[in-house]
Design a protein around this motif. Sequence first.
Motif, PDB file in Angstrom:
ATOM      1  N   VAL A 157       0.863  -1.191   0.000  1.00  0.00           N
ATOM      2  CA  VAL A 157       0.000   0.000   0.000  1.00  0.00           C
ATOM      3  C   VAL A 157       0.900   1.243   0.000  1.00  0.00           C
ATOM      4  N   GLY A 158       0.602   2.200  -0.875  1.00  0.00           N
ATOM      5  CA  GLY A 158       1.441   3.399  -1.003  1.00  0.00           C
ATOM      6  C   GLY A 158       1.086   4.457   0.031  1.00  0.00           C
ATOM      7  N   ASP A 159       2.052   5.327   0.299  1.00  0.00           N
ATOM      8  CA  ASP A 159       1.845   6.438   1.251  1.00  0.00           C
ATOM      9  C   ASP A 159       0.556   7.203   0.975  1.00  0.00           C
ATOM     10  N   GLU A 160       0.323   7.487  -0.313  1.00  0.00           N
ATOM     11  CA  GLU A 160      -0.800   8.349  -0.675  1.00  0.00           C
ATOM     12  C   GLU A 160      -2.142   7.629  -0.508  1.00  0.00           C
ATOM     13  N   GLN A 161      -2.098   6.314  -0.264  1.00  0.00           N
ATOM     14  CA  GLN A 161      -3.339   5.554  -0.025  1.00  0.00           C
ATOM     15  C   GLN A 161      -3.682   5.466   1.464  1.00  0.00           C
ATOM     16  N   ILE A 162      -2.819   6.043   2.312  1.00  0.00           N
ATOM     17  CA  ILE A 162      -3.012   5.885   3.760  1.00  0.00           C
ATOM     18  C   ILE A 162      -3.249   7.246   4.410  1.00  0.00           C
ATOM     19  N   ILE A 163      -4.283   7.286   5.267  1.00  0.00           N
ATOM     20  CA  ILE A 163      -4.540   8.456   6.112  1.00  0.00           C
ATOM     21  C   ILE A 163      -4.540   7.942   7.544  1.00  0.00           C
ATOM     22  N   PHE A 164      -3.796   8.583   8.432  1.00  0.00           N
ATOM     23  CA  PHE A 164      -3.825   8.168   9.846  1.00  0.00           C
ATOM     24  C   PHE A 164      -4.663   9.178  10.616  1.00  0.00           C
ATOM     25  N   LEU A 165      -5.665   8.674  11.323  1.00  0.00           N
ATOM     26  CA  LEU A 165      -6.578   9.538  12.069  1.00  0.00           C
ATOM     27  C   LEU A 165      -6.464   9.227  13.562  1.00  0.00           C
ATOM     28  N   ALA A 166      -6.082  10.249  14.324  1.00  0.00           N
ATOM     29  CA  ALA A 166      -5.978  10.097  15.781  1.00  0.00           C
ATOM     30  C   ALA A 166      -6.714  11.254  16.433  1.00  0.00           C
ATOM     31  N   LEU A 167      -6.900  11.138  17.742  1.00  0.00           N
ATOM     32  CA  LEU A 167      -7.606  12.205  18.461  1.00  0.00           C
ATOM     33  C   LEU A 167      -6.596  13.168  19.075  1.00  0.00           C
ATOM     34  N   VAL A 168      -5.669  12.603  19.825  1.00  0.00           N
ATOM     35  CA  VAL A 168      -4.688  13.410  20.552  1.00  0.00           C
ATOM     36  C   VAL A 168      -3.303  12.844  20.267  1.00  0.00           C
ATOM     37  N   ALA A 169      -2.348  13.735  20.031  1.00  0.00           N
ATOM     38  CA  ALA A 169      -0.978  13.282  19.775  1.00  0.00           C
ATOM     39  C   ALA A 169      -0.014  14.057  20.670  1.00  0.00           C
ATOM     40  N   ALA A 170       1.103  13.419  20.957  1.00  0.00           N
ATOM     41  CA  ALA A 170       2.214  14.102  21.642  1.00  0.00           C
ATOM     42  C   ALA A 170       3.265  14.441  20.595  1.00  0.00           C
ATOM     43  N   PRO A 171       3.961  15.567  20.761  1.00  0.00           N
ATOM     44  CA  PRO A 171       4.991  15.941  19.780  1.00  0.00           C
ATOM     45  C   PRO A 171       6.036  14.837  19.588  1.00  0.00           C
ATOM     46  N   GLU A 172       6.385  14.145  20.677  1.00  0.00           N
ATOM     47  CA  GLU A 172       7.388  13.071  20.572  1.00  0.00           C
ATOM     48  C   GLU A 172       6.931  12.002  19.593  1.00  0.00           C
ATOM     49  N   GLY A 173       5.640  11.637  19.685  1.00  0.00           N
ATOM     50  CA  GLY A 173       5.103  10.583  18.815  1.00  0.00           C
ATOM     51  C   GLY A 173       4.963  11.046  17.371  1.00  0.00           C
ATOM     52  N   VAL A 174       4.574  12.313  17.209  1.00  0.00           N
ATOM     53  CA  VAL A 174       4.426  12.838  15.849  1.00  0.00           C
ATOM     54  C   VAL A 174       5.794  12.861  15.162  1.00  0.00           C
ATOM     55  N   GLN A 175       6.842  13.195  15.936  1.00  0.00           N
ATOM     56  CA  GLN A 175       8.188  13.209  15.354  1.00  0.00           C
ATOM     57  C   GLN A 175       8.586  11.799  14.895  1.00  0.00           C
ATOM     58  N   VAL A 176       8.303  10.802  15.744  1.00  0.00           N
ATOM     59  CA  VAL A 176       8.626   9.409  15.397  1.00  0.00           C
ATOM     60  C   VAL A 176       7.858   8.994  14.137  1.00  0.00           C
ATOM     61  N   PHE A 177       6.576   9.363  14.101  1.00  0.00           N
ATOM     62  CA  PHE A 177       5.742   8.998  12.958  1.00  0.00           C
ATOM     63  C   PHE A 177       6.257   9.671  11.687  1.00  0.00           C
ATOM     64  N   GLN A 178       6.574  10.945  11.812  1.00  0.00           N
ATOM     65  CA  GLN A 178       7.021  11.693  10.637  1.00  0.00           C
ATOM     66  C   GLN A 178       8.363  11.164  10.121  1.00  0.00           C
ATOM     67  N   ASP A 179       9.256  10.795  11.046  1.00  0.00           N
ATOM     68  CA  ASP A 179      10.566  10.257  10.621  1.00  0.00           C
ATOM     69  C   ASP A 179      10.384   8.938   9.870  1.00  0.00           C
ATOM     70  N   ALA A 180       9.426   8.108  10.355  1.00  0.00           N
ATOM     71  CA  ALA A 180       9.230   6.785   9.738  1.00  0.00           C
ATOM     72  C   ALA A 180       8.414   6.876   8.446  1.00  0.00           C
ATOM     73  N   HIS A 181       7.412   7.728   8.457  1.00  0.00           N
ATOM     74  CA  HIS A 181       6.470   7.776   7.321  1.00  0.00           C
ATOM     75  C   HIS A 181       6.213   9.225   6.900  1.00  0.00           C
ATOM     76  N   PRO A 182       7.236   9.883   6.365  1.00  0.00           N
ATOM     77  CA  PRO A 182       7.065  11.310   6.057  1.00  0.00           C
ATOM     78  C   PRO A 182       5.996  11.590   5.009  1.00  0.00           C
ATOM     79  N   GLY A 183       5.612  10.561   4.232  1.00  0.00           N
ATOM     80  CA  GLY A 183       4.626  10.793   3.165  1.00  0.00           C
ATOM     81  C   GLY A 183       3.200  10.487   3.579  1.00  0.00           C
ATOM     82  N   VAL A 184       2.974  10.104   4.843  1.00  0.00           N
ATOM     83  CA  VAL A 184       1.612   9.744   5.270  1.00  0.00           C
ATOM     84  C   VAL A 184       1.020  10.887   6.092  1.00  0.00           C
ATOM     85  N   LYS A 185      -0.180  11.302   5.710  1.00  0.00           N
ATOM     86  CA  LYS A 185      -0.832  12.406   6.423  1.00  0.00           C
ATOM     87  C   LYS A 185      -1.378  11.919   7.763  1.00  0.00           C
TER      88      LYS A 185
END
Length: 216
Positions: A157-185
């Motif tokens: 499945v390609g980055d552009e086919q994935i949307i991640f939906l969460a309610l609350v995020a911590a900056p630490e987790g968003v950084q980890v997510f962005q480093d691993a999957h920079p192309g996923v919204k």
Amino acid sequence: MLNDPRFPNLFILNHPLIQHKLTHMRSKETSTRTFRQLLREITLLMGYEITRDLPLTTQLIETPMQSMDAPVIAGRKLAVVPVLRAGIGMSDGLLDLVPSARVGHIGVYRDPDTHQPVEYLVRLPDLAERIFIVCDPMVATGNSAVHAVDVLKKRGVGDEQIIFLALVAAPEGVQVFQDAHPGVKLYVASLDSHLDEHAYIVPGLGDAGDRIFGTK
Ligand code: URA
């Protein structure tokens, strides 16, 4: 919708109704029943926002008056993928919005010592031509979110086919997510302050799974 200059693919849904409902969910006085209901409602509202850019095509239909080329969502079908167990609380709201969506499940729990995700279940619909909305209320360390997206990407499945939906995020987790999957919204209702020493989000809303299911 708000952006944060640190996180290019993070979108904060600041609609007043979303923010109002989140405040009630955060309060420790809110009952399990109300928490669950609010999560369903808030996810529906968030789902409305994140599907805003779905491509449209037209279909020839007959109204009682005449034929017309009427808009319908183009090609790609939606799949909702809750990350168990708390993601289940969000999938109901998304299915209220898109009742025909397929549903996959990714079961991950957080090892209490290492805080690393441990996978125990993956069941997915056929992958071709789909948009996957992966949902999990809390992006804390980001490890479960990264893992859930890994599961889809490993299957092609390609980055552009994935949307991640969460309610609350911590900056630490968003950084980890962005480093691993920079192309996923990544869409959230709030980017909170930080993680505590037990990897809980502050101010957060506590343990989302326990609050949805009334467990301890
Ligand atoms: N999971 C939760 O449910 N809450 C947190 O604050 C962090 C992870």
